[in-house]
Design a protein around this motif. Structure first.
Motif, PDB file in Angstrom:
ATOM      1  N   ASP A  48       0.837  -1.195   0.000  1.00  0.00           N
ATOM      2  CA  ASP A  48       0.000   0.000   0.000  1.00  0.00           C
ATOM      3  C   ASP A  48       0.879   1.255   0.000  1.00  0.00           C
ATOM      4  N   GLY A  49       0.356   2.342  -0.553  1.00  0.00           N
ATOM      5  CA  GLY A  49       1.059   3.611  -0.499  1.00  0.00           C
ATOM      6  C   GLY A  49       2.052   3.845  -1.617  1.00  0.00           C
ATOM      7  N   GLN A  50       1.939   3.114  -2.705  1.00  0.00           N
ATOM      8  CA  GLN A  50       2.844   3.325  -3.839  1.00  0.00           C
ATOM      9  C   GLN A  50       2.461   4.604  -4.581  1.00  0.00           C
ATOM     10  N   THR A  51       3.414   5.158  -5.303  1.00  0.00           N
ATOM     11  CA  THR A  51       3.139   6.310  -6.157  1.00  0.00           C
ATOM     12  C   THR A  51       2.576   5.794  -7.478  1.00  0.00           C
ATOM     13  N   PRO A  52       1.888   6.648  -8.242  1.00  0.00           N
ATOM     14  CA  PRO A  52       1.416   6.221  -9.561  1.00  0.00           C
ATOM     15  C   PRO A  52       2.564   5.721 -10.447  1.00  0.00           C
ATOM     16  N   GLY A  53       3.709   6.359 -10.376  1.00  0.00           N
ATOM     17  CA  GLY A  53       4.867   5.923 -11.157  1.00  0.00           C
ATOM     18  C   GLY A  53       5.340   4.538 -10.769  1.00  0.00           C
ATOM     19  N   GLN A  54       5.368   4.266  -9.473  1.00  0.00           N
ATOM     20  CA  GLN A  54       5.755   2.933  -9.005  1.00  0.00           C
ATOM     21  C   GLN A  54       4.767   1.872  -9.480  1.00  0.00           C
ATOM     22  N   LEU A  55       3.475   2.204  -9.402  1.00  0.00           N
ATOM     23  CA  LEU A  55       2.456   1.269  -9.875  1.00  0.00           C
ATOM     24  C   LEU A  55       2.589   1.017 -11.376  1.00  0.00           C
ATOM     25  N   ALA A  56       2.811   2.074 -12.136  1.00  0.00           N
ATOM     26  CA  ALA A  56       2.956   1.940 -13.591  1.00  0.00           C
ATOM     27  C   ALA A  56       4.133   1.038 -13.935  1.00  0.00           C
ATOM     28  N   THR A  57       5.251   1.247 -13.264  1.00  0.00           N
ATOM     29  CA  THR A  57       6.439   0.417 -13.497  1.00  0.00           C
ATOM     30  C   THR A  57       6.165  -1.027 -13.113  1.00  0.00           C
ATOM     31  N   ARG A  58       5.578  -1.215 -11.966  1.00  0.00           N
ATOM     32  CA  ARG A  58       5.296  -2.569 -11.461  1.00  0.00           C
ATOM     33  C   ARG A  58       4.361  -3.340 -12.394  1.00  0.00           C
ATOM     34  N   LEU A  59       3.385  -2.635 -12.973  1.00  0.00           N
ATOM     35  CA  LEU A  59       2.386  -3.290 -13.815  1.00  0.00           C
ATOM     36  C   LEU A  59       2.732  -3.238 -15.303  1.00  0.00           C
ATOM     37  N   GLY A  60       3.800  -2.544 -15.649  1.00  0.00           N
ATOM     38  CA  GLY A  60       4.231  -2.490 -17.042  1.00  0.00           C
ATOM     39  C   GLY A  60       3.311  -1.684 -17.939  1.00  0.00           C
ATOM     40  N   VAL A  61       2.768  -0.598 -17.405  1.00  0.00           N
ATOM     41  CA  VAL A  61       1.907   0.286 -18.197  1.00  0.00           C
ATOM     42  C   VAL A  61       2.445   1.705 -18.141  1.00  0.00           C
ATOM     43  N   ARG A  62       1.915   2.549 -18.996  1.00  0.00           N
ATOM     44  CA  ARG A  62       2.370   3.942 -19.026  1.00  0.00           C
ATOM     45  C   ARG A  62       1.696   4.739 -17.909  1.00  0.00           C
ATOM     46  N   PRO A  63       2.410   5.724 -17.359  1.00  0.00           N
ATOM     47  CA  PRO A  63       1.831   6.537 -16.270  1.00  0.00           C
ATOM     48  C   PRO A  63       0.471   7.175 -16.583  1.00  0.00           C
ATOM     49  N   PRO A  64       0.224   7.702 -17.798  1.00  0.00           N
ATOM     50  CA  PRO A  64      -1.115   8.269 -18.041  1.00  0.00           C
ATOM     51  C   PRO A  64      -2.234   7.231 -17.910  1.00  0.00           C
ATOM     52  N   THR A  65      -1.955   6.009 -18.309  1.00  0.00           N
ATOM     53  CA  THR A  65      -2.954   4.936 -18.200  1.00  0.00           C
ATOM     54  C   THR A  65      -3.258   4.650 -16.741  1.00  0.00           C
ATOM     55  N   ILE A  66      -2.224   4.575 -15.929  1.00  0.00           N
ATOM     56  CA  ILE A  66      -2.407   4.257 -14.513  1.00  0.00           C
ATOM     57  C   ILE A  66      -3.145   5.396 -13.810  1.00  0.00           C
ATOM     58  N   THR A  67      -2.855   6.620 -14.203  1.00  0.00           N
ATOM     59  CA  THR A  67      -3.505   7.784 -13.585  1.00  0.00           C
ATOM     60  C   THR A  67      -5.006   7.767 -13.830  1.00  0.00           C
ATOM     61  N   LYS A  68      -5.417   7.459 -15.058  1.00  0.00           N
ATOM     62  CA  LYS A  68      -6.851   7.388 -15.373  1.00  0.00           C
ATOM     63  C   LYS A  68      -7.531   6.309 -14.540  1.00  0.00           C
ATOM     64  N   THR A  69      -6.897   5.151 -14.441  1.00  0.00           N
ATOM     65  CA  THR A  69      -7.491   4.041 -13.702  1.00  0.00           C
ATOM     66  C   THR A  69      -7.547   4.352 -12.213  1.00  0.00           C
ATOM     67  N   ILE A  70      -6.498   4.962 -11.681  1.00  0.00           N
ATOM     68  CA  ILE A  70      -6.484   5.368 -10.262  1.00  0.00           C
ATOM     69  C   ILE A  70      -7.623   6.344  -9.994  1.00  0.00           C
ATOM     70  N   ASN A  71      -7.803   7.308 -10.892  1.00  0.00           N
ATOM     71  CA  ASN A  71      -8.874   8.290 -10.709  1.00  0.00           C
ATOM     72  C   ASN A  71     -10.253   7.623 -10.692  1.00  0.00           C
ATOM     73  N   ARG A  72     -10.456   6.648 -11.585  1.00  0.00           N
ATOM     74  CA  ARG A  72     -11.740   5.932 -11.605  1.00  0.00           C
ATOM     75  C   ARG A  72     -11.952   5.157 -10.313  1.00  0.00           C
ATOM     76  N   LEU A  73     -10.911   4.475  -9.841  1.00  0.00           N
ATOM     77  CA  LEU A  73     -11.018   3.707  -8.598  1.00  0.00           C
ATOM     78  C   LEU A  73     -11.238   4.623  -7.400  1.00  0.00           C
ATOM     79  N   GLN A  74     -10.678   5.819  -7.467  1.00  0.00           N
ATOM     80  CA  GLN A  74     -10.878   6.792  -6.388  1.00  0.00           C
ATOM     81  C   GLN A  74     -12.338   7.254  -6.372  1.00  0.00           C
ATOM     82  N   VAL A  75     -12.895   7.535  -7.548  1.00  0.00           N
ATOM     83  CA  VAL A  75     -14.300   7.938  -7.647  1.00  0.00           C
ATOM     84  C   VAL A  75     -15.222   6.822  -7.138  1.00  0.00           C
ATOM     85  N   GLN A  76     -14.837   5.564  -7.397  1.00  0.00           N
ATOM     86  CA  GLN A  76     -15.622   4.422  -6.931  1.00  0.00           C
ATOM     87  C   GLN A  76     -15.475   4.209  -5.422  1.00  0.00           C
TER      88      GLN A  76
END
Length: 156
Positions: A48-76
């Protein structure tokens, strides 16, 4: 192995991967999750507590993609963003209580999909498949893989 066999094998690999994600996505949708959201939730469950950049690297996706998904999960209501204690420009992502409560359901969906995918494969077959897929991932993970003459037969 001839060129046609390699193409058929790659086609089957793509098909299996697509069908696996489709089966998992159908299970997750019943819990209110969309494709890719489960990966972020499980990564945060592990650390828990990773940065969006850390998550993007860990999951092998680009930071803009992770940011959109994080925002959706936050809204949920599943995630919370908090500014870093050391750098207010940096955000850290945390599971909310509601997010933590969904982890077991996500894990159950993953296990059911794995069970469906591996039906009819014994432990030895599963281990061999895992080893082969690891090798393929390593081969494809190289930034600039050397050209391979496709007409050559590759043998182990």
């Amino acid at each position: 192995m001839v060129k046609a066999d390699k193409s058929a094998t790659m086609s089957r690999l793509h098909s299996a991967a697509r069908l696996s994600r489709t089966a998992l996505a159908a299970r997750l949708l019943s819990q209110g999750f969309y494709a890719g959201q489960d990966q972020i939730m499980l990564a945060l469950d592990q650390q828990d507590g990773q940065t969006p950049g850390q998550l993007a690297t860990r999951l092998g996706v680009r930071p803009p993609t992770i940011t959109k998904t994080i925002n959706r999960l936050q809204v949920q209501g599943f995630l919370d963003k908090r500014a870093s204690d050391s750098d207010a420009r940096q955000a850290h992502i945390f599971l909310t209580e509601a997010g933590r409560e969904t982890i077991r359901g996500i894990q159950k969906s993953v296990r059911k999909t794995e069970k469906q995918a591996f039906r009819g494969l014994d432990k030895k077959d599963q281990k061999a498949l895992s080893k082969l897929l690891s090798r393929i991932e390593a081969n494809l993970n190289g930034a600039a893989a050397p050209e391979v003459d496709e007409d050559l037969e590759l043998e182990d």
